[in-house]
Write an enzyme that holds these catalytic residues in place. Structure first.
Site, PDB file in Angstrom:
ATOM      1  CD1 TRP A 101       3.384   2.666  -3.518  1.00 28.14           C
ATOM      2  CD2 TRP A 101       4.148   3.760  -1.729  1.00 28.14           C
ATOM      3  NE1 TRP A 101       2.523   3.703  -3.260  1.00 28.14           N
ATOM      4  CE2 TRP A 101       2.963   4.391  -2.174  1.00 28.14           C
ATOM      5  CE3 TRP A 101       4.809   4.284  -0.622  1.00 28.14           C
ATOM      6  CZ2 TRP A 101       2.428   5.509  -1.529  1.00 28.14           C
ATOM      7  CZ3 TRP A 101       4.272   5.404   0.012  1.00 28.14           C
ATOM      8  CH2 TRP A 101       3.097   5.996  -0.444  1.00 28.14           C
ATOM      9  CG  ASP A 171       4.066  -2.906   0.166  1.00 23.79           C
ATOM     10  OD1 ASP A 171       2.886  -3.204   0.452  1.00 23.79           O
ATOM     11  OD2 ASP A 171       4.442  -1.731  -0.011  1.00 23.79           O
ATOM     12  CE  LYS A 195      -2.448   1.373  -0.429  1.00 24.86           C
ATOM     13  NZ  LYS A 195      -2.861   2.711  -0.854  1.00 24.86           N
TER      14      LYS A 195
HETATM   15  C1  LIG Z   1       2.052  -0.541  -2.227  1.00 18.77           C
HETATM   16  C2  LIG Z   1       2.088   0.494  -1.141  1.00 18.77           C
HETATM   17  N1  LIG Z   1       3.017   0.400  -0.178  1.00 18.77           N
HETATM   18  C3  LIG Z   1       3.079   1.300   0.815  1.00 18.77           C
HETATM   19  C4  LIG Z   1       2.205   2.360   0.890  1.00 18.77           C
HETATM   20  C5  LIG Z   1       2.321   3.330   2.023  1.00 18.77           C
HETATM   21  O1  LIG Z   1       1.325   3.066   2.927  1.00 18.77           O
HETATM   22  P1  LIG Z   1       1.079   3.894   4.251  1.00 18.77           P
HETATM   23  O2  LIG Z   1       0.457   5.180   3.846  1.00 18.77           O
HETATM   24  O3  LIG Z   1       0.165   2.999   5.047  1.00 18.77           O
HETATM   25  O4  LIG Z   1       2.397   4.098   4.930  1.00 18.77           O
HETATM   26  C6  LIG Z   1       1.212   2.485  -0.069  1.00 18.77           C
HETATM   27  C7  LIG Z   1       0.243   3.596   0.033  1.00 18.77           C
HETATM   28  O5  LIG Z   1      -0.485   3.972  -0.800  1.00 18.77           O
HETATM   29  C8  LIG Z   1       1.161   1.535  -1.125  1.00 18.77           C
HETATM   30  O6  LIG Z   1       0.239   1.631  -2.100  1.00 18.77           O
END
Ligand SMILES: Cc1ncc(COP(=O)(O)O)c(C=O)c1O
Length: 360
Positions: A101, A171, A195
């Site tokens: 991510w 994030d 989550k």
């Molecule tokens: C730490 C983290 N950041 C970003 C994301 C991406 O999220 P989204 O699917 O809402 O774009 C995730 C998705 O699992 C994640 O675990």
């Protein structure tokens, strides 16, 4: 009715109490004669829902007055672009790459300016958090970016990086509200709520006011400008109203549980049960460095793809669902967010013990 123990990484388990309340209010929200899903986002009833949700979140996290709380859409992934578009005044940003991510966020930001990867744990498949006490932070960096809890790999920053005075952007999608946080250490904290906080479709961004300006990169769409949403109290356009309503219920539930200190204790107790078992198991093995272990996402392997697949299949039959590891890493992963009860982890560990006896 059947309810399983759901170890999904996201969308993930929500407090049963919240789901029951939402079910009770589905057809008639507090005498309005309609569901929150059917309600105008400009109505008095919805104004109360979003204002209460924001206040409860502020209370839970101790968010200072000089930070705005924004309820946005587009998933956490949209923030990968929105952050540089709004914050890259010097067109330079430093990224600490601790998983997929953060890597994706860095790749997206590099479309808008110079991205320095000032630390990475990719050399060991992201199984640890690098030492971030003295990194080569760029003098011109507009911000330093981290993914605080790495959902896929199961690592967490136990200490925030030394940003040498630069704005920290984090994030927190997979550790949102799992423990107390000092908001003043960050310029921007954001996360997809699917989550630990609510249903997919809502992103919460907590942003210091001085970072909310009209001075964004040329061509930044109105909808991707933080100021648009800050000025309109997250009601510039139709917000993800039902999702915000459920988040609000989760905030109330967290307050009732005793707040984030209590959640941290509960989460530590749950994670300890699983990690202690993994540490003495002769079949299963945790995959990350102990000091960097996440309280939320616990990856583990047997060392055999066949046994892993058998485990996931048999666990599902026993009512323990979504234990398959991320498609890029394989093995297993148990996500044990706030709403996963202790009994769920007990059931998982008991099942693992039995599986180990039968398959070793
Ligand atoms: C730490 C983290 N950041 C970003 C994301 C991406 O999220 P989204 O699917 O809402 O774009 C995730 C998705 O699992 C994640 O675990």
């Amino acid at each position: 009715m059947k309810r399983v123990y759901n170890f999904s990484a996201g969308p993930a388990v929500l407090p049963e109490e919240v789901l029951r309340e939402a079910a009770d209010e589905m057809l008639d929200y507090k005498g309005c004669g309609m569901s929150v899903m059917e309600m105008s986002h400009r109505s008095k009833a919805f104004a109360e829902i979003i204002e209460t949700a924001e206040q409860d979140l502020r209370d839970l996290m101790g968010i200072p007055d000089n930070y705005k709380v924004l309820f946005l859409q587009g998933g956490a992934s949209q923030q990968f672009a929105m952050i540089p578009m709004n914050l890259m005044k010097n067109k330079v940003a430093d990224y600490i790459v601790t998983g997929q991510w953060a890597k994706k966020a860095a790749a997206e930001a590099s479309k808008y300016g110079k991205v320095n990867k000032i630390a990475s744990s990719e050399d060991k498949t992201f199984s640890y958090i690098p030492d971030c006490s003295d990194l080569p932070v760029d003098e011109d960096a507009d911000y330093v970016y981290i993914c605080e809890n790495n959902t896929i790999y199961g690592t967490k920053f136990k200490e925030l990086p030394n940003t040498k005075g630069k704005t920290l952007v984090a994030d927190v999608s997979s550790c949102f509200l799992s423990e107390p946080v000092d908001v003043t250490k960050y310029g921007l904290i954001y996360g997809g709520v699917q989550k630990n906080v609510g249903p997919a479709g809502v992103v919460i961004a907590i942003i210091r006011e001085d970072l909310i300006t009209e001075d964004v990169l040329p061509g930044t769409p109105t909808m991707l400008t933080y100021k648009t949403h800050a000025d309109a109290g997250s009601l510039y356009n139709t917000p993800p109203a039902y999702g915000i309503y459920i988040c609000g219920k989760v905030f109330k539930w967290l307050k009732k549980m005793g707040g984030l200190e209590v959640m941290k204790e509960r989460n530590e107790k749950k994670a300890k049960l699983l990690y202690d078992y993994l540490d003495q198991s002769k079949l299963f093995k945790g995959t990350v460095e102990k000091k960097d272990r996440s309280l939320m996402n616990v990856p583990f392997v047997t060392g055999s793809d066949e046994l892993d697949a058998k485990f996931v299949k048999e666990a599902k039959e026993a009512g323990l669902e979504n234990l398959k590891g991320h498609r890029t890493v394989g093995g297993m992963r148990a996500s044990i967010y706030n709403a996963m009860p202790y009994e769920g982890v007990e059931a998982l560990v008991a099942f693992m013990k039995k599986f180990e006896e039968e398959n070793l």
